[in-house]
Write a protein that holds these residues in place. Structure first.
Motif, short mmCIF file in Angstrom:
data_model
loop_
_atom_site.label_atom_id
_atom_site.label_comp_id
_atom_site.label_asym_id
_atom_site.label_seq_id
_atom_site.Cartn_x
_atom_site.Cartn_y
_atom_site.Cartn_z
N ARG A 188 0.86 -1.19 0.00
CA ARG A 188 0.00 0.00 0.00
C ARG A 188 0.89 1.23 0.00
NH1 ARG A 188 -5.11 -0.72 2.40
NH2 ARG A 188 -5.33 1.53 2.41
N GLU A 189 0.34 2.32 -0.57
CA GLU A 189 1.20 3.49 -0.77
C GLU A 189 1.63 4.15 0.53
OE1 GLU A 189 -0.93 5.80 -3.66
OE2 GLU A 189 0.04 4.78 -5.32
N PHE A 190 0.82 4.03 1.59
CA PHE A 190 1.26 4.70 2.81
C PHE A 190 2.46 3.99 3.44
CE2 PHE A 190 -1.98 1.87 4.70
CZ PHE A 190 -1.32 1.39 5.81
N LEU A 192 4.76 2.48 1.47
CA LEU A 192 5.83 2.95 0.58
C LEU A 192 6.27 4.35 0.99
CD1 LEU A 192 4.56 1.82 -2.94
CD2 LEU A 192 6.26 0.73 -1.50
N ALA A 193 5.28 5.18 1.33
CA ALA A 193 5.61 6.54 1.76
C ALA A 193 6.48 6.50 3.01
CB ALA A 193 4.34 7.34 2.02
N ARG A 207 4.39 1.00 13.83
CA ARG A 207 3.58 2.20 13.82
C ARG A 207 2.70 2.33 12.59
NH1 ARG A 207 3.18 7.04 16.65
NH2 ARG A 207 2.96 8.55 14.99
N HIS A 208 3.12 1.71 11.51
CA HIS A 208 2.36 1.88 10.28
C HIS A 208 1.60 0.63 9.87
CE1 HIS A 208 3.85 5.95 9.29
NE2 HIS A 208 4.84 5.56 10.06
N PRO A 211 -0.83 -1.15 13.71
CA PRO A 211 -2.12 -0.55 14.10
C PRO A 211 -3.24 -0.88 13.13
CG PRO A 211 -0.37 1.06 14.27
CD PRO A 211 0.22 -0.12 13.59
N ASN A 212 -2.91 -1.07 11.87
CA ASN A 212 -3.93 -1.42 10.90
C ASN A 212 -4.34 -2.88 10.98
OD1 ASN A 212 -4.49 1.03 9.13
ND2 ASN A 212 -2.26 1.01 9.22
N PRO A 215 -7.67 -4.56 14.49
CA PRO A 215 -9.03 -5.11 14.49
C PRO A 215 -9.05 -6.63 14.29
CG PRO A 215 -8.94 -3.14 13.15
CD PRO A 215 -7.53 -3.45 13.53
N ARG A 297 -19.06 -0.65 7.67
CA ARG A 297 -18.74 0.66 8.20
C ARG A 297 -19.03 1.75 7.17
NH1 ARG A 297 -13.11 0.90 11.18
NH2 ARG A 297 -12.62 -0.17 9.27
N SER B 107 -2.54 6.36 0.22
CA SER B 107 -1.20 6.84 0.54
C SER B 107 -1.11 7.46 1.93
CB SER B 107 -0.74 7.85 -0.51
OG SER B 107 -1.55 9.00 -0.48
N ASN B 109 -1.79 6.83 6.03
CA ASN B 109 -2.08 5.81 7.04
C ASN B 109 -3.39 6.16 7.75
OD1 ASN B 109 -2.14 4.05 9.18
ND2 ASN B 109 0.02 4.27 9.67
#
Lengths: 299, 327
Positions: A188-190, A192-193, A207-208, A211-212, A215, A297, B107, B109
């Motif tokens: 996912r791009e976040f 990669l960021a 941290r990235h 947390p995802n 759930p 959701r 992109s 989080n």
């Protein structure tokens, strides 16, 4: 093509409505599950105050008394007494402590091992993934009872060692779920960021990505607590778990086995306790799963 | 700085992705995503990189920010080869070259607040005095056109355009010299696209930036770029200033791309050129065609095209073309 499109359009609202109804139903059951668990936790915390008798107090003269509402029952022993004349209700209440302690601690240990390995396998893929996935498959193929028995046999039966044994045998489910989800998130791009912001791998994982994943881990965790409670009673029933006279539901089940035909309440009471706690936890887990379902959701 | 003062100089960049099969994961073949690409970017310049999807343009961008390690070739940034950097040197590079991503919904989080999305890098790399980072986040939010009270919100509370602005602010937090914008507006509504494009333009001067703007949409690239590189199946086919390229496209592929852009003037001026549609799909980059890679779809194909590879030729100052029609 045309037909299948219409079919989908027709189905969509109904299935969505069905899911929403199902969600509300699950949520209602989840509240019941939550109440059961709240009751269990309060019982475990306050059983010295709440329990009517000392769970270790023996009285041979009053052994094998039936519950108070049955013929021959004594009002001071609500659920009757066991073969040593101990109050069954008090023992069940103290058993809550053992079950919850083991259930929660064992699952925490499973999460620690399983999620850690799953993150590594999913993020690095390649050889690390192959090794971890192979280990997971081996663990899943291995009979649980044999592994847990050998561990307890080596370590010796005690509360702490049962937690270790259950923790060391139950983690592969967490690895499976974590690995797949990590694989999905990794590109996912976040993420990669985060890489291009020069964050360390540890930071990206904790941290990235982690947390995802919470759930899914939470939902799986509740279900696994129920399983650990059942497995503890299984080990205790086989004599490899909690040792008498400590009141554990599994121990009580084992003790009640010999009196099954005439004094059935000895085995039935801990059985019912196991059933309701596992049910409550599973109901709560189900509701949690609905709450974190992204499709619902959004709607 | 290298001889001519380029900020970035890419020479013969190659990136192959192995296709692994079997128990041992042996590479049985390679996807030739980028196969010998050379270009440079001057300080303060915006270079546009266009091409169909799957032509390798995003791969080029990801090599520049070192999300991918190039298979071969040199990437010179401020005079240093960055193609093989690792460890602390790679970290330093990443504070100089940043990326803006295509999909603003993926992109950011979803579990972090805007404050942390933008500020995390500054705290981790100590880019500002401790305690000063929140102020800097405010400055950046202001610079990208968002408000101070957006700091405490989560990404899902924003629209696509706002999310992309957050992504831009996150990249700016590193104080980069070069920003690689990978399809920065293609996921946005047309009405929002112009806003984000204008934002990128205004930030360029304010923060002394250079851009590599990757897009499949020529109208986006035309608006922002000083020079444009056209890519086809892992190779550059044409590189020219935007004026040269639009008035006088040389390569048959560029011509086809140009005429494919719809003209928004119904009943008005006549179409510049007759529409020349490409036939067929892009060939498989695992086994790219021999010779000129475009010969399977080219309207002006000759015999030599499938036999030999065309070299890049400067047909007029600053206008490079790889086509046998000009050799």
């Amino acid at each position: 093509m045309q037909e299948s499109k219409e079919l989908i359009l027709d189905e969509l609202p109904t299935s969505l409505r069905g899911r929403v109804l199902q969600k509300m139903w699950h949520l209602r059951l989840g509240v019941i599950g939550g109440l059961i668990i709240l009751g269990l936790v309060l019982t475990a915390l306050f059983c010295p105050i709440l329990s009517p008798r000392d769970p270790y107090q023996q009285d041979i003269t009053k052994r094998l008394k039936p519950p108070s509402w049955m013929e021959g029952g004594r009002p001071e022993n609500l659920l009757g007494t066991d073969h040593l004349g101990r109050d069954l209700l008090s023992r069940i209440m103290y058993g809550t402590r053992v079950s919850l302690t083991i259930g929660i601690s064992a699952v925490l240990l499973q999460v620690l091992i399983g999620v850690g390995l799953g993150l590594l396998a999913g993020y690095y893929s390649g050889k690390i993934d192959s090794v971890i996935s192979f280990l997971v498959n081996c663990m899943m193929g291995f009979p649980f009872i044999l592994l847990a028995m050998s561990l307890v046999a080596v370590l010796g039966p005690s509360l702490q060692n049962i937690i270790i044994a259950l923790g060391l045998t139950g983690w592969p489910v967490f690895t499976r779920v974590t690995r797949i989800e990590t694989l999905r998130l990794r590109d996912r791009e976040f993420v990669l960021a985060a890489t291009s912001l020069a964050f360390s791998t540890v930071r990206i994982l904790t941290r990235h990505i982690l947390p995802n994943l919470m759930p899914s881990i939470l939902v799986l965790g509740t279900v696994e607590v129920a399983r650990a409670i059942i497995q503890e009673s299984l080990l205790s029933f086989l004599g490899l778990g909690i040792q008498p006279p400590t009141p554990s539901w599994g121990v009580m089940l084992a003790e009640g086995r010999n009196y099954m035909l005439l004094q059935w309440w000895l085995a039935a009471s801990p059985g019912v306790a196991i059933f309701f706690s596992a049910l409550g936890i599973n109901l709560l887990g189900d509701a949690l799963r609905d709450l974190v379902d992204p499709h619902l959701r959004k709607s | 700085m290298s001889q001519h003062g380029e900020l970035l100089k890419v020479e013969n960049l190659k990136k192959y992705f192995p296709i692994r099969k079997g128990l041992l994961g042996k590479a049985v073949d390679y996807v030739h995503a980028v196969d010998g690409v050379s270009f440079d970017i001057m300080p303060g310049e915006t270079l546009g990189l266009v091409g169909e999807s799957g032509c390798g343009k995003s791969t080029v961008g990801r090599c520049l920010v070192r999300l991918y390690k190039p298979t071969a070739g040199r990437i010179e940034f401020e005079g240093n080869d960055i193609a093989t950097l690792s460890g602390p040197e790679l970290t330093t590079l990443r504070t100089r070259v940043q990326m803006i991503f295509q999909d603003p919904y993926s992109s950011l989080n979803p579990r972090l607040r805007v404050r942390d999305i933008i500020g995390e890098a500054m705290r981790v790399h100590h880019l500002v005095d401790s305690g000063g980072w929140e102020e800097r986040v405010l400055e950046l939010l202001d610079a990208v056109g968002l408000q101070a009270d957006h700091m405490a919100r989560y990404p899902h509370e924003f629209s696509g355009g706002q999310r992309q602005r957050i992504g831009v602010a996150r990249a700016l937090a590193m104080r980069p010299r070069l920003i690689v914008a990978d399809e920065p507006v293609s996921a946005l509504d047309v009405s929002i696209q112009a806003q984000v494009i204008n934002l990128l333009e205004s930030l360029k001067e304010k923060f002394d930036l250079s851009y590599l703007v990757i897009a499949h949409d020529l109208s986006v690239v035309e608006h922002v770029s000083d020079r444009i590189a056209v890519m086809y199946l892992g190779r550059l086919v044409e590189l020219a200033s935007d004026r040269q390229l639009y008035l006088n496209p040389k390569h048959p592929y560029t011509e086809a791309l140009m005429t494919a852009v719809p003209v928004a003037a119904p009943g008005g001026r006549q179409r510049r050129k007759e529409r020349r549609l490409l036939k067929g799909d892009v060939p498989n980059p695992i086994h790219p065609p021999s010779g000129c890679r475009f010969h399977t779809r080219c309207a002006k194909v000759t015999e030599v095209c499938s036999a030999e590879e065309p070299l890049s030729i400067e047909v007029e100052p600053g206008h490079l073309v790889s086509c046998f029609r000009y050799s």
